[in-house]
Design a protein around this motif. Structure first.
Motif, PDB file in Angstrom:
ATOM      1  N   GLN A  91       0.862  -1.177   0.000  1.00 48.53           N
ATOM      2  CA  GLN A  91       0.000   0.000   0.000  1.00 48.53           C
ATOM      3  C   GLN A  91       0.902   1.231   0.000  1.00 48.53           C
ATOM      4  OE1 GLN A  91      -3.781   0.044   2.394  1.00 48.53           O
ATOM      5  NE2 GLN A  91      -2.652  -1.450   3.629  1.00 48.53           N
ATOM      6  N   PRO A  92       0.507   2.305  -0.668  1.00 45.51           N
ATOM      7  CA  PRO A  92       1.387   3.474  -0.768  1.00 45.51           C
ATOM      8  C   PRO A  92       1.763   4.094   0.571  1.00 45.51           C
ATOM      9  CG  PRO A  92      -0.370   3.615  -2.395  1.00 45.51           C
ATOM     10  CD  PRO A  92      -0.710   2.464  -1.493  1.00 45.51           C
ATOM     11  N   GLN A  93       0.852   4.091   1.540  1.00 51.70           N
ATOM     12  CA  GLN A  93       1.104   4.804   2.801  1.00 51.70           C
ATOM     13  C   GLN A  93       2.019   4.051   3.772  1.00 51.70           C
ATOM     14  OE1 GLN A  93      -1.645   3.230   2.013  1.00 51.70           O
ATOM     15  NE2 GLN A  93      -2.688   2.382   3.784  1.00 51.70           N
ATOM     16  N   ILE A  94       2.420   2.819   3.430  1.00 48.83           N
ATOM     17  CA  ILE A  94       3.274   2.048   4.349  1.00 48.83           C
ATOM     18  C   ILE A  94       4.626   1.723   3.725  1.00 48.83           C
ATOM     19  CG2 ILE A  94       1.383   1.086   5.718  1.00 48.83           C
ATOM     20  CD1 ILE A  94       1.588  -1.478   4.013  1.00 48.83           C
ATOM     21  N   LEU A  95       5.047   2.521   2.763  1.00 49.00           N
ATOM     22  CA  LEU A  95       6.307   2.264   2.077  1.00 49.00           C
ATOM     23  C   LEU A  95       7.487   2.201   3.042  1.00 49.00           C
ATOM     24  CD1 LEU A  95       5.972   4.669  -0.986  1.00 49.00           C
ATOM     25  CD2 LEU A  95       5.689   2.188  -0.988  1.00 49.00           C
ATOM     26  N   ALA A  96       7.593   3.175   3.919  1.00 49.13           N
ATOM     27  CA  ALA A  96       8.735   3.234   4.839  1.00 49.13           C
ATOM     28  C   ALA A  96       8.724   2.052   5.793  1.00 49.13           C
ATOM     29  CB  ALA A  96       8.720   4.550   5.617  1.00 49.13           C
ATOM     30  N   ASP A  97       7.539   1.694   6.277  1.00 42.26           N
ATOM     31  CA  ASP A  97       7.437   0.552   7.196  1.00 42.26           C
ATOM     32  C   ASP A  97       7.853  -0.742   6.510  1.00 42.26           C
ATOM     33  OD1 ASP A  97       6.373   1.958   9.495  1.00 42.26           O
ATOM     34  OD2 ASP A  97       4.522   2.163   8.367  1.00 42.26           O
ATOM     35  N   ASN A  98       7.358  -0.942   5.292  1.00 43.66           N
ATOM     36  CA  ASN A  98       7.725  -2.157   4.561  1.00 43.66           C
ATOM     37  C   ASN A  98       9.221  -2.207   4.268  1.00 43.66           C
ATOM     38  OD1 ASN A  98       5.209  -3.363   4.491  1.00 43.66           O
ATOM     39  ND2 ASN A  98       4.691  -2.654   2.436  1.00 43.66           N
ATOM     40  N   LYS A  99       9.769  -1.065   3.918  1.00 45.90           N
ATOM     41  CA  LYS A  99      11.207  -1.004   3.636  1.00 45.90           C
ATOM     42  C   LYS A  99      12.013  -1.380   4.882  1.00 45.90           C
ATOM     43  CE  LYS A  99      12.528   2.223   0.922  1.00 45.90           C
ATOM     44  NZ  LYS A  99      12.907   3.542   0.334  1.00 45.90           N
ATOM     45  N   ALA A 100      11.590  -0.884   6.032  1.00 44.60           N
ATOM     46  CA  ALA A 100      12.296  -1.177   7.278  1.00 44.60           C
ATOM     47  C   ALA A 100      12.210  -2.660   7.635  1.00 44.60           C
ATOM     48  CB  ALA A 100      11.731  -0.331   8.415  1.00 44.60           C
ATOM     49  N   ILE A 101      11.056  -3.260   7.415  1.00 48.79           N
ATOM     50  CA  ILE A 101      10.887  -4.687   7.696  1.00 48.79           C
ATOM     51  C   ILE A 101      11.877  -5.510   6.890  1.00 48.79           C
ATOM     52  CG2 ILE A 101       9.310  -6.647   7.378  1.00 48.79           C
ATOM     53  CD1 ILE A 101       7.026  -4.576   8.011  1.00 48.79           C
ATOM     54  N   ILE A 102      12.001  -5.196   5.607  1.00 48.26           N
ATOM     55  CA  ILE A 102      12.912  -5.945   4.748  1.00 48.26           C
ATOM     56  C   ILE A 102      14.366  -5.710   5.158  1.00 48.26           C
ATOM     57  CG2 ILE A 102      13.718  -6.270   2.386  1.00 48.26           C
ATOM     58  CD1 ILE A 102      10.883  -7.318   3.003  1.00 48.26           C
ATOM     59  N   GLN A 103      14.700  -4.473   5.446  1.00 50.73           N
ATOM     60  CA  GLN A 103      16.085  -4.147   5.781  1.00 50.73           C
ATOM     61  C   GLN A 103      16.531  -4.743   7.111  1.00 50.73           C
ATOM     62  OE1 GLN A 103      16.147   0.153   5.546  1.00 50.73           O
ATOM     63  NE2 GLN A 103      16.552   0.154   3.331  1.00 50.73           N
ATOM     64  N   ASN A 104      15.598  -4.941   8.040  1.00 52.12           N
ATOM     65  CA  ASN A 104      15.948  -5.369   9.396  1.00 52.12           C
ATOM     66  C   ASN A 104      15.867  -6.870   9.617  1.00 52.12           C
ATOM     67  OD1 ASN A 104      16.429  -2.718  10.204  1.00 52.12           O
ATOM     68  ND2 ASN A 104      14.296  -2.378  10.781  1.00 52.12           N
ATOM     69  N   HIS A 105      15.542  -7.644   8.568  1.00 50.87           N
ATOM     70  CA  HIS A 105      15.431  -9.088   8.724  1.00 50.87           C
ATOM     71  C   HIS A 105      16.032  -9.785   7.506  1.00 50.87           C
ATOM     72  CE1 HIS A 105      12.284  -7.423  11.355  1.00 50.87           C
ATOM     73  NE2 HIS A 105      12.625  -8.424  12.140  1.00 50.87           N
ATOM     74  N   GLY A 106      16.659 -10.912   7.759  1.00 54.59           N
ATOM     75  CA  GLY A 106      17.382 -11.614   6.710  1.00 54.59           C
ATOM     76  C   GLY A 106      16.541 -12.622   5.955  1.00 54.59           C
ATOM     77  N   PHE A 107      15.495 -12.149   5.318  1.00 56.53           N
ATOM     78  CA  PHE A 107      14.610 -13.057   4.591  1.00 56.53           C
ATOM     79  C   PHE A 107      15.324 -13.692   3.394  1.00 56.53           C
ATOM     80  CE2 PHE A 107      11.614  -9.892   6.424  1.00 56.53           C
ATOM     81  CZ  PHE A 107      10.897 -10.751   7.244  1.00 56.53           C
ATOM     82  N   ASP A 108      14.928 -14.910   3.106  1.00 57.04           N
ATOM     83  CA  ASP A 108      15.374 -15.567   1.882  1.00 57.04           C
ATOM     84  C   ASP A 108      14.536 -15.129   0.686  1.00 57.04           C
ATOM     85  OD1 ASP A 108      17.477 -17.433   2.757  1.00 57.04           O
ATOM     86  OD2 ASP A 108      15.873 -18.397   3.901  1.00 57.04           O
ATOM     87  N   PHE A 109      13.276 -14.742   0.963  1.00 56.91           N
ATOM     88  CA  PHE A 109      12.325 -14.573  -0.128  1.00 56.91           C
ATOM     89  C   PHE A 109      11.203 -13.654   0.324  1.00 56.91           C
ATOM     90  CE2 PHE A 109       8.424 -16.411  -2.243  1.00 56.91           C
ATOM     91  CZ  PHE A 109       8.742 -16.046  -3.543  1.00 56.91           C
ATOM     92  N   VAL A 110      10.776 -12.756  -0.585  1.00 55.93           N
ATOM     93  CA  VAL A 110       9.716 -11.803  -0.280  1.00 55.93           C
ATOM     94  C   VAL A 110       8.674 -11.810  -1.403  1.00 55.93           C
ATOM     95  CG1 VAL A 110       9.136  -9.377   0.153  1.00 55.93           C
ATOM     96  CG2 VAL A 110      11.307 -10.326   1.011  1.00 55.93           C
ATOM     97  N   ILE A 111       7.421 -12.060  -1.026  1.00 55.38           N
ATOM     98  CA  ILE A 111       6.301 -11.888  -1.949  1.00 55.38           C
ATOM     99  C   ILE A 111       5.706 -10.508  -1.701  1.00 55.38           C
ATOM    100  CG2 ILE A 111       4.003 -12.702  -2.638  1.00 55.38           C
ATOM    101  CD1 ILE A 111       4.721 -15.446  -1.535  1.00 55.38           C
ATOM    102  N   GLY A 112       5.484  -9.766  -2.768  1.00 58.97           N
ATOM    103  CA  GLY A 112       4.745  -8.508  -2.665  1.00 58.97           C
ATOM    104  C   GLY A 112       3.339  -8.725  -3.190  1.00 58.97           C
ATOM    105  N   SER A 113       2.334  -8.500  -2.352  1.00 59.67           N
ATOM    106  CA  SER A 113       0.949  -8.792  -2.732  1.00 59.67           C
ATOM    107  C   SER A 113       0.050  -7.584  -2.523  1.00 59.67           C
ATOM    108  CB  SER A 113       0.395  -9.962  -1.914  1.00 59.67           C
ATOM    109  OG  SER A 113       1.041 -11.168  -2.234  1.00 59.67           O
ATOM    110  N   VAL A 114      -0.914  -7.441  -3.407  1.00 57.69           N
ATOM    111  CA  VAL A 114      -1.930  -6.397  -3.278  1.00 57.69           C
ATOM    112  C   VAL A 114      -3.243  -7.075  -2.889  1.00 57.69           C
ATOM    113  CG1 VAL A 114      -3.157  -4.523  -4.423  1.00 57.69           C
ATOM    114  CG2 VAL A 114      -0.752  -4.969  -4.996  1.00 57.69           C
ATOM    115  N   HIS A 115      -3.563  -7.003  -1.598  1.00 55.31           N
ATOM    116  CA  HIS A 115      -4.802  -7.591  -1.092  1.00 55.31           C
ATOM    117  C   HIS A 115      -5.917  -6.557  -0.979  1.00 55.31           C
ATOM    118  CE1 HIS A 115      -1.835 -10.512   0.835  1.00 55.31           C
ATOM    119  NE2 HIS A 115      -2.575 -11.271   0.047  1.00 55.31           N
TER     120      HIS A 115
END
Length: 275
Positions: A91-115
């Motif tokens: 969602q457009p209004q949570i860009l910074a939050d989503n970016k921080a989640i990805i940067q702060n955790h060592g995920f192997d894989f990320v799905i981006g979904s529009v629900h």
């Protein structure tokens, strides 16, 4: 011998809409002959609150999820590879939050979904369809998807591209790729330019539909345009659903021109032969 692809879209009790123990999901995957799986728990920030959706239902509590996953990864290391993923709601209004989640955790894989569409969920929002025709809503969904991936690209595959069709009143009776070819081609071209893939999501196949999400014509078009990165995802929320209809999905992928599917380690894609 034919092997099932890795299942790269799975939910457990760590997701707000599942009660499945992770151990049971792992055991189910092993029983079906999988050699690799990836959990992708829901993280859908700023999800609208309704009677069916209490506040925080889709906000993932990451530490217990990590504890679960890394424990089972070690326990089952000689039987199946378990990858650490997440399904991010875009969602457009949570860009910074989503970016921080990805940067702060060592995920192997990320799905981006529009629900959500304009901050409403067509699945839960009972009056969503009453004042709008299906074609307009579906087009707006694709427009919203394009807007979201232009704003946020830190994901590996786009989840269930024509997801909204599952929840139209007609269940997609009049839907086709060709009605929305202009906007869908924009989405596919941008994904290819960004080196992003598609989640070949089999949940609709399990429900008896002849098309996965995205549909066969979209998968063909993605391949025609040069797209090669696909992952297979059951979107299972219960153990019995793991790798649901993967044999059928493999056949669809091969007929659409794909000879490989992808797995990920630390966000690095790896091609695997479809056989």
């Amino acid at each position: 011998m034919s092997f099932l692809p890795a299942d790269y879209h799975l939910h457990t009790h760590n997701s707000g809409d599942s009660e499945a123990p992770m151990k049971d999901m792992v055991e189910s995957a092993i029983s079906k002959g999988l050699t690799e799986m990836c959990f992708t728990e829901h993280m859908d920030l700023d999800f609208p609150i309704t009677e069916q959706v209490p506040e925080g239902l889709f906000t993932l509590d990451i530490p217990p999820y990590e504890k679960d996953l890394f424990s089972y990864r070690e326990e089952y290391k000689d039987r199946i590879a378990i990858k650490y993923g997440i399904e991010l709601g875009l969602q457009p209004q949570i860009l910074a939050d989503n970016k921080a989640i990805i940067q702060n955790h060592g995920f192997d894989f990320v799905i981006g979904s529009v629900h959500l569409l304009d901050h409403k969920d067509p699945y839960y929002y009972s009056n969503y369809w009453s004042a709008q025709d299906e074609d307009s809503v579906i087009r707006r969904y694709f427009e919203s998807t394009l807007e979201n991936i232009k704003l946020f690209s830190d994901f590996d595959v786009l989840g269930h591209l024509d997801y909204i069709v599952r929840y139209t009143p007609s269940k997609g009776a009049d839907y086709s790729y060709f009605k929305y070819k202009d906007i869908i081609d924009e989405i596919l071209s941008l994904l290819i330019e960004m080196k992003k893939g598609l989640d070949l999501n089999t949940k609709a196949l399990v429900s008896g539909n002849e098309n996965p999400n995205p549909g066969i014509d979209i998968l063909k078009r993605y391949h025609e345009l040069g797209g090669r990165i696909i992952t297979f995802g059951s979107d299972a929320h219960v153990p019995d659903g793991v790798a649901g209809c993967f044999d059928k999905a493999k056949d669809i992928a091969l007929k659409c021109g794909f000879d490989s599917y992808y797995t990920f380690t630390k966000r690095v894609p790896c091609a695997n032969t479809l056989n």
